[in-house]
Design an enzyme around this catalytic site. Structure first.
Site, PDB file in Angstrom:
ATOM      1  N   GLU A   1     -22.595  35.822  39.416  1.00 41.25           N
ATOM      2  CA  GLU A   1     -24.046  35.979  39.213  1.00 41.25           C
ATOM      3  C   GLU A   1     -24.449  34.974  38.152  1.00 41.25           C
ATOM      4  O   GLU A   1     -24.214  35.199  36.960  1.00 41.25           O
ATOM      5  CB  GLU A   1     -24.370  37.400  38.725  1.00 41.25           C
ATOM      6  CG  GLU A   1     -24.028  38.506  39.697  1.00 41.25           C
ATOM      7  CD  GLU A   1     -24.909  38.523  40.920  1.00 41.25           C
ATOM      8  OE1 GLU A   1     -25.945  37.827  40.928  1.00 41.25           O
ATOM      9  OE2 GLU A   1     -24.556  39.215  41.878  1.00 41.25           O
TER      10      GLU A   1
ATOM     11  N   CYS B   1     -32.405  36.024  34.034  1.00 41.59           N
ATOM     12  CA  CYS B   1     -32.094  35.078  35.113  1.00 41.59           C
ATOM     13  C   CYS B   1     -33.145  35.103  36.216  1.00 41.59           C
ATOM     14  O   CYS B   1     -33.233  34.165  37.005  1.00 41.59           O
ATOM     15  CB  CYS B   1     -30.703  35.369  35.666  1.00 41.59           C
ATOM     16  SG  CYS B   1     -30.482  37.108  36.014  1.00 41.59           S
TER      17      CYS B   1
ATOM     18  N   LYS C   1     -14.742  41.666  29.539  1.00 41.56           N
ATOM     19  CA  LYS C   1     -14.975  40.909  28.303  1.00 41.56           C
ATOM     20  C   LYS C   1     -16.471  40.665  28.127  1.00 41.56           C
ATOM     21  O   LYS C   1     -17.083  39.941  28.905  1.00 41.56           O
ATOM     22  CB  LYS C   1     -14.257  39.543  28.346  1.00 41.56           C
ATOM     23  CG  LYS C   1     -14.279  38.883  26.960  1.00 41.56           C
ATOM     24  CD  LYS C   1     -14.143  37.386  26.998  1.00 41.56           C
ATOM     25  CE  LYS C   1     -15.421  36.668  27.288  1.00 41.56           C
ATOM     26  NZ  LYS C   1     -16.469  36.807  26.262  1.00 41.56           N
TER      27      LYS C   1
ATOM     28  N   GLU D   1     -32.559  25.544  33.831  1.00 38.61           N
ATOM     29  CA  GLU D   1     -32.864  26.863  33.294  1.00 38.61           C
ATOM     30  C   GLU D   1     -33.039  26.767  31.772  1.00 38.61           C
ATOM     31  O   GLU D   1     -32.114  26.361  31.063  1.00 38.61           O
ATOM     32  CB  GLU D   1     -31.701  27.799  33.627  1.00 38.61           C
ATOM     33  CG  GLU D   1     -31.958  29.224  33.280  1.00 38.61           C
ATOM     34  CD  GLU D   1     -30.760  30.111  33.604  1.00 38.61           C
ATOM     35  OE1 GLU D   1     -29.622  29.691  33.362  1.00 38.61           O
ATOM     36  OE2 GLU D   1     -30.974  31.228  34.097  1.00 38.61           O
TER      37      GLU D   1
END
Ligand code: NAD
Length: 477
Positions: free
Chosen positions: A248, A282, A175, A380
């Protein structure tokens, strides 16, 4: 003009979903809707998992050479369609066209790598650990894998996921992100001409579709690249069936600059490593920790380098280095971080102001005078915003670098070999660059410590993650 796409590619067939709600896919450089993508519902997820299950036995019976040939044929197909896929990616993410074309080539190479890796996957050598009995190890595929990808590198993330899973003999339901499903749906259509039906299924949809996939009783393993919150939700759901997970998640990479660093090389590299993909990476070099004695020198080199970056959309005809962030919401989120940092006393060294216009652009921004525990240092941002902080000695630099919940990547800048090796041993990050940042190699693993998740993408470690180690023992007396 908007296009209507399939909701899914299941069993090698594109499937519409007339009753479904749809989600708009946007061009973030203009704010225009480019496609209406139906959301695959629970029934379609069910069909996709059933299709993957029924394809499993014959796929897992293929030889490694055959799987290598399939993955190479798929890679060839990506290259044949590089312009179409690249333009679709540039349109749906806003990244520069050449970058998008290069990503298609990168995804093809990753599929080729995993095809070859299928042929060298092995267990340990057989041996008699108990008298009269021979033990040996098999690495068997896990089964049906549910894979969930983010929006920052849609096609590359799909290749990172399906390459090792298929190479190890698993079948897949993937997905893509609801914001960027177009290139992955197209990849699945192209794959339908190459792979046996059911080996790779793609379902479009949002978090609800992802949840239907990750909680499905007949999915054996769930792999997510996404935010920590999504990883946690998937992990909680996986507990019910003790499913394997592969996560991840985010990052907050420190860049530790000692006084003997080559500052010109640092500035040139950070211009790329901090702002590549508009900072939506990331591993982005986003926390610059600088020895007090060279702080001013670093800024003197870094600020003009960052101010030279050209921001713009991919289809304007003008050369650009970075595009917009992915959505209006993401632009708001990024500016929210900047505003709260400034309210808390941060200094805007460059960038920072809101842009007018319809695209979701954010100027490359450097923030100084940020507190060690401030939000912008610990969370982040996932946009073109970096912070610069001072340190006075190695222990303090290490404590600052390790002092966040994330542990994906870090870099150390020094000409002192002992120091760089000492630091790389003590840094709690899955990748540590020495005098570099951001470069990846398909042959080398990518994955985190701490809340950045676990499991590896890329490299032969990724293929191992998609296998179960089985011990077989035979009496030979
Ligand atoms: P996100 O977590 O919002 O979404 C990721 C995917 O998860 C999407 O496909 C989404 O639809 C799906 N999802 C959302 N809720 C779900 C649920 N409950 N169950 C199952 N699936 C669900 O992340 P994003 O905003 O698309 O991507 C940005 C994040 O991804 C950042 O945190 C970034 O660091 C991370 N990321 C990590 C890596 C890495 O390799 N570690 C690489 C790229 C991006």
């Amino acid at each position: 003009m908007t296009i209507t796409t399939a909701a899914a590619v299941i069993d090698g067939q594109s499937r519409a979903n007339d009753k479904a709600t749809s989600r708009a896919a946007m061009d973030p450089s203009t704010g225009e809707v480019i496609a209406e993508v139906p959301v695959a519902d629970g029934t379609m997820v069910d069909d996709a998992v059933r299709s993957a299950r029924s394809a499993f036995d014959s796929w897992t019976d293929t030889t490694p050479l055959e799987r290598d040939e399939y993955l190479n044929a798929l890679a060839d197909k990506l290259i044949e369609n590089q312009r179409e896929l690249g333009d679709l990616e540039a349109r749906n993410t806003g990244k520069p066209r050449q970058v998008a074309f290069d990503e298609v080539a990168g995804a093809a190479d990753q599929l080729r790598f995993f095809g070859g890796a299928a042929r060298v996957l092995e267990g340990k050598a057989a041996r008699e650990y108990v008298r009269g009995r021979t033990s040996f190890i098999r690495r068997d595929p896990v089964g049906v894998i549910g894979q969930i990808t983010p929006w920052n590198y849609p096609l590359v993330m799909a290749a990172w996921k399906i390459g090792p899973a298929l190479a190890a003999g698993n079948t897949v339901v993937l997905k893509p992100s609801e914001l960027t499903p177009l290139s992955t749906l197209r990849l699945a259509e192209l794959a339908a001409d190459i792979l046996p039906p059911g080996v790779l299924n793609v379902v479009a949809g949002d978090g609800g579709t992802g949840e239907a996939l990750s909680t499905h009783q007949d999915v054996d393993m769930v792999c997510v690249t996404g935010s920590v919150g999504t990883g946690q939700r998937v992990l909680r759901a996986a507990a019910d069936r003790v499913k394997r997970t592969h996560l991840e998640l985010g990052g907050k990479a420190p860049v530790i600059v000692f006084k003997d660093a080559n500052i010109d090389r640092l500035a040139e590299r950070l211009k790329v490593a901090s702002f590549w993909n508009a900072g939506q990476d990331c591993t982005a070099a986003c926390r610059i920790l600088v020895h007090d004695s060279v702080y001013d020198d670093v800024l003197a080199a870094l600020v003009p380098a960052v101010e030279s970056l050209r921001v713009g959309g991919p289809f304007t005809g003008e050369p650009t280095d970075l595009g917009p962030v992915i959505s209006a919401l993401q632009r708001e989120r990024v500016h929210g971080f900047i505003d709260r940092a400034v309210d808390a006393g941060a200094e805007i060294i460059t960038g920072g102001s809101a842009r007018s216009g319809s695209g979701y652009f954010v100027d490359p921004t450097i923030l100084g005078n940020v507190g060690a525990d401030s939000e912008v240092v610990r969370s982040e941002v996932f946009g073109p915003v970096i912070t610069v902080q001072r340190f006075t000695d190695e222990d303090q630099a290490l404590a600052m670098a390790n002092g966040v919940d994330y542990g994906l990547s870090a870099s150390v800048w020094t000409e002192n070999l002992g120091r760089s090796l000492r630091m790389s041993r003590r840094l709690q990050f899955g990748a540590v660059w020495l005098n570099d940042h951001l470069t990846t190699a398909d042959e080398m693993p990518h994955g985190g410590y701490k809340m950045s998740g676990y499991g590896k993408d890329l490299s032969t470690y990724a293929i191992e993650d998609y296998t179960v180690v089985k011990h077989i023992m035979a009496r030979i007396d």
